[in-house]
Scaffold this active site. Structure first.
Site, PDB file in Angstrom:
ATOM      1  CE  LYS A 265     -26.505 -13.773   7.366  1.00 37.13           C
ATOM      2  NZ  LYS A 265     -26.520 -12.653   8.340  1.00 37.13           N
ATOM      3  CG  ASP A 270     -23.856 -14.874  12.666  1.00 31.68           C
ATOM      4  OD1 ASP A 270     -22.633 -14.956  12.909  1.00 31.68           O
ATOM      5  OD2 ASP A 270     -24.458 -13.789  12.483  1.00 31.68           O
ATOM      6  CE  LYS A 277     -24.712 -13.158  15.829  1.00 30.19           C
ATOM      7  NZ  LYS A 277     -25.022 -11.727  15.652  1.00 30.19           N
ATOM      8  CG  ASP A 288     -27.701 -15.288  10.326  1.00 31.25           C
ATOM      9  OD1 ASP A 288     -28.536 -14.435   9.987  1.00 31.25           O
ATOM     10  OD2 ASP A 288     -26.475 -15.046  10.425  1.00 31.25           O
ATOM     11  CG  ASP A 347     -21.893 -10.915  14.659  1.00 32.13           C
ATOM     12  OD1 ASP A 347     -22.350 -11.861  13.981  1.00 32.13           O
ATOM     13  OD2 ASP A 347     -22.468 -10.444  15.660  1.00 32.13           O
ATOM     14  CD  GLU A 349     -22.724 -13.428   9.567  1.00 38.44           C
ATOM     15  OE1 GLU A 349     -22.388 -12.490  10.321  1.00 38.44           O
ATOM     16  OE2 GLU A 349     -23.901 -13.827   9.470  1.00 38.44           O
ATOM     17  NE  ARG A 351     -22.459  -6.317   6.670  1.00 34.32           N
ATOM     18  CZ  ARG A 351     -22.754  -5.285   7.455  1.00 34.32           C
ATOM     19  NH1 ARG A 351     -22.181  -4.104   7.256  1.00 34.32           N
ATOM     20  NH2 ARG A 351     -23.636  -5.417   8.433  1.00 34.32           N
TER      21      ARG A 351
HETATM   22  N1  BES Z   1     -27.263 -12.492  11.632  1.00 34.83           N
HETATM   23  C1  BES Z   1     -26.975 -11.236  12.196  1.00 34.83           C
HETATM   24  C2  BES Z   1     -28.176 -10.291  12.183  1.00 34.83           C
HETATM   25  C3  BES Z   1     -29.370 -10.697  13.011  1.00 34.83           C
HETATM   26  C4  BES Z   1     -29.564 -10.182  14.270  1.00 34.83           C
HETATM   27  C5  BES Z   1     -30.317 -11.534  12.481  1.00 34.83           C
HETATM   28  C6  BES Z   1     -30.671 -10.526  15.010  1.00 34.83           C
HETATM   29  C7  BES Z   1     -31.440 -11.883  13.220  1.00 34.83           C
HETATM   30  C8  BES Z   1     -31.616 -11.376  14.482  1.00 34.83           C
HETATM   31  C9  BES Z   1     -25.847 -10.569  11.422  1.00 34.83           C
HETATM   32  O1  BES Z   1     -24.916 -11.416  10.868  1.00 34.83           O
HETATM   33  C10 BES Z   1     -25.109  -9.710  12.401  1.00 34.83           C
HETATM   34  O2  BES Z   1     -24.526 -10.232  13.297  1.00 34.83           O
HETATM   35  N2  BES Z   1     -25.151  -8.390  12.176  1.00 34.83           N
HETATM   36  C11 BES Z   1     -24.516  -7.479  13.026  1.00 34.83           C
HETATM   37  C12 BES Z   1     -23.775  -6.480  12.168  1.00 34.83           C
HETATM   38  C13 BES Z   1     -22.814  -5.618  12.921  1.00 34.83           C
HETATM   39  C14 BES Z   1     -21.651  -6.443  13.446  1.00 34.83           C
HETATM   40  C15 BES Z   1     -22.326  -4.549  11.992  1.00 34.83           C
HETATM   41  C16 BES Z   1     -25.577  -6.796  13.864  1.00 34.83           C
HETATM   42  O3  BES Z   1     -26.688  -6.585  13.368  1.00 34.83           O
HETATM   43  O4  BES Z   1     -25.306  -6.497  15.015  1.00 34.83           O
HETATM   44 ZN    ZN Z   2     -25.561 -13.300  10.393  1.00 36.29          ZN
HETATM   45 MN    MN Z   3     -23.376 -11.951  12.232  1.00 38.07          MN
END
Ligand code: BES
Ligand code: ZN
Ligand code: MN
Length: 499
Positions: A265, A270, A277, A288, A347, A349, A351
């Site tokens: 990834k 992000d 966010k 990210d 968010d 994204e 996947r």
């Molecule tokens: N890049 C983030 C995950 C992340 C969070 C990485 C903290 C490193 C530190 C990912 O893209 C994300 O935003 N995931 C969301 C998913 C949710 C919207 C289902 C999350 O984990 O909140």
């Molecule tokens: Zn992300």
């Molecule tokens: Mn995200």
């Protein structure tokens, strides 16, 4: 070799005007030990050890600025636990610990001799890897040196003393290749997103051509042709164009072996997109792309040490931004696999990027296995903290091998469950699936989403949101971006797939 520490291997000599490192065990008199090694005045070392209550325990050290009997030599007496049969990773950690104790020293010799006898050349090589990992810094955006009289930040020269220099040098070469790969991965993670965006990231990956890695860069037009609408959808709110980079290392002697595939990834920033966010810690989202960084670092390592294996690295590079052109919740995207995805939260994204990258890797290379790395979910931090990466797999053998490689390298993984009941949570009312599964089991539903794109290929997913960035400092890493996964996957390849 390294811009942070110059390492040489050679015969024993206390360096005049430099630092001399010797090892003692908890059960031994440090003074007698040191005296036997270099003939320093035993009595005075004993009283120094008593004064600072140094007993030779591991991860303790005694610093003697003016060593008795050794004119103009600083003596660093280091306690050690690893005996003759210590694990390789113990010596990596020891190297890191010792480098951390050197301070401003520029001329260093290490008497690499165990308290109870000789250490092996391979152990000296691991020690050297530890020096490299600890020495790494990322400070080229700092225009002012740290305060203090000595602003000399030239790389210290460390000689690891051995009378088997040729054997140690041979053992160290592949370990230095690992250090190079980890350094590269760390730097990619540390770079700010105005410098490292999909196109510039792709160019850095293209630099692997110098190491005989074949590199192909797919632009948006090429990806559009392939139907990569999930990946392209993530990037469409950004002014930066998306890229897919395909790296190939051909090191196997036999052409019959299917390649190993590593998929990363690479969300260069992000913001969350339209589902934006909160401001707190959003700056961390420059990291990210740690999964993609690991894949690039690994490819570099495999190529630099001429690993006898065929490996492909596929990284999806995008920037996730809000904007008039951005995807929105309720959009439905058709992925390269043909499966449709309803966007619930922009968010989620990573996947989407991986869905098309995994499909591409599977269809194009029919690999022996696919391992993806992704800073995929905040939920994996809730579950495992920063101590383990989450491991999800459809293949027990691959999962067991990853667990063993994790234990051997200290880059630990913890297997998490998959199952039909979790898979159901991402069924969509309007499309084949939706891109989030609700609040519960967030890391697992993310993995279930990826699983829908791997078919019957052996596959493992490593959620490195906790381990790849914002890393706590330790003996072998002081960097925000840890380069996590390079050592793990290098070990996996070396142990099970070469030859
Ligand atoms: N890049 C983030 C995950 C992340 C969070 C990485 C903290 C490193 C530190 C990912 O893209 C994300 O935003 N995931 C969301 C998913 C949710 C919207 C289902 C999350 O984990 O909140
Ligand atoms: Zn992300
Ligand atoms: Mn995200």
């Amino acid at each position: 070799m390294s811009e942070f520490v110059k390492i040489a291997f050679g015969p024993l000599a206390a360096p005049k005007g430099g630092t001399y490192v010797v090892f003692v065990g908890a059960d031994l008199e440090p003074a007698a030990r040191v005296a036997a090694l270099i003939g320093a005045a035993a009595q005075r070392l004993d009283s120094a050890a008593r004064a600072v209550r140094f007993r030779g325990k591991s991860s303790t050290a005694m610093d003697i600025v003016e060593a008795p009997g050794l004119d103009g030599v600083r003596l660093l007496v280091v306690g050690v636990a690893p005996g003759k049969d210590g694990k390789p990773v113990d010596f990596v950690n020891l190297g890191g610990y010792v480098f951390g104790k050197l301070g401003a020293a520029k001329k260093v010799a290490v008497a690499f001799v165990a308290p109870e006898g000789e250490w092996e050349p391979a152990q000296a090589a691991e020690f050297a890897l530890g020096l490299r990992l600890r020495a790494y810094r990322f400070d080229h955006y700092k225009t002012k040196k740290d305060s203090g009289d000595d602003a000399d930040d030239s790389a210290p020269a460390v000689t690891i003393e051995t009378d088997a220099a040729a054997a140690v040098r041979a053992a160290a070469a592949p370990r230095m290749a690992v250090a190079d790969g980890v350094e590269l991965a760390r730097t990619l993670v540390n770079e700010p997103p105005n410098v490292l965006y999909p196109e510039s990231f792709a160019e850095r990956a293209a630099a692997l051509k110098a190491h005989d890695v074949e590199v192909e860069i797919l632009d948006e037009k090429a990806m559009d042709k392939l139907g990569m609408n999930a990946l392209l959808g993530v990037g469409q709110g950004s002014k930066r164009a998306s890229r897919l980079v395909v790296m190939r290392w051909r090191g196997a002697h036999s052409r019959k072996m299917k390649p190993l595939a590593f998929v990363g990834k690479g969300v260069c920033f992000d913001s969350g997109g339209i589902s934006i966010k909160p401001a707190a810690s959003m700056e961390d989202m420059k990291g990210d792309m740690a999964g993609a960084a690991c894949v690039v670092g690994l490819m570099r390592t495999l190529a630099a040490r001429k690993a006898k294996v065929d490996a492909v690295g596929v990284i999806g590079l995008v920037e996730n931004m809000p904007g008039g052109g951005a995807i929105r919740p309720s959009d439905i995207l058709t992925s390269m696999s043909g499966q449709t995805i309803e966007i619930i939260n922009t968010d989620a994204e990573g996947r989407l990027v991986l869905a098309d990258a995994l499909t591409y890797a599977r269809e194009k290379f029919k690999p022996r296995f696919m391992i993806d790395l992704a800073t995929l979910t905040g939920a994996i931090l809730v579950a495992l903290g920063q101590e383990h990466a989450g491991l999800f797999s459809n293949d027990d053998e691959l999962a067991a091998r990853l667990s063993a490689a994790g234990a051997a390298t200290g880059e630990a993984v913890w297997r998490m469950p998959l199952g039909a009941a979790y898979d159901k949570l991402i069924d969509s009312k309007f499309a084949d699936m939706k891109n989030t599964g609700g609040r519960n089991a967030g890391s697992i539903t993310a993995a279930q989403f990826l699983k829908r794109f791997v078919g019957d290929t052996a596959w493992a997913h490593l959620d490195i949101a906790g381990t790849g960035m914002s890393s706590p400092a330790n003996d072998i890493n002081q960097s925000w971006g840890s380069g996590w996964g390079v050592r793990l996957l290098d070990r996996l390849v070396a142990e099970y797939y070469e030859g």
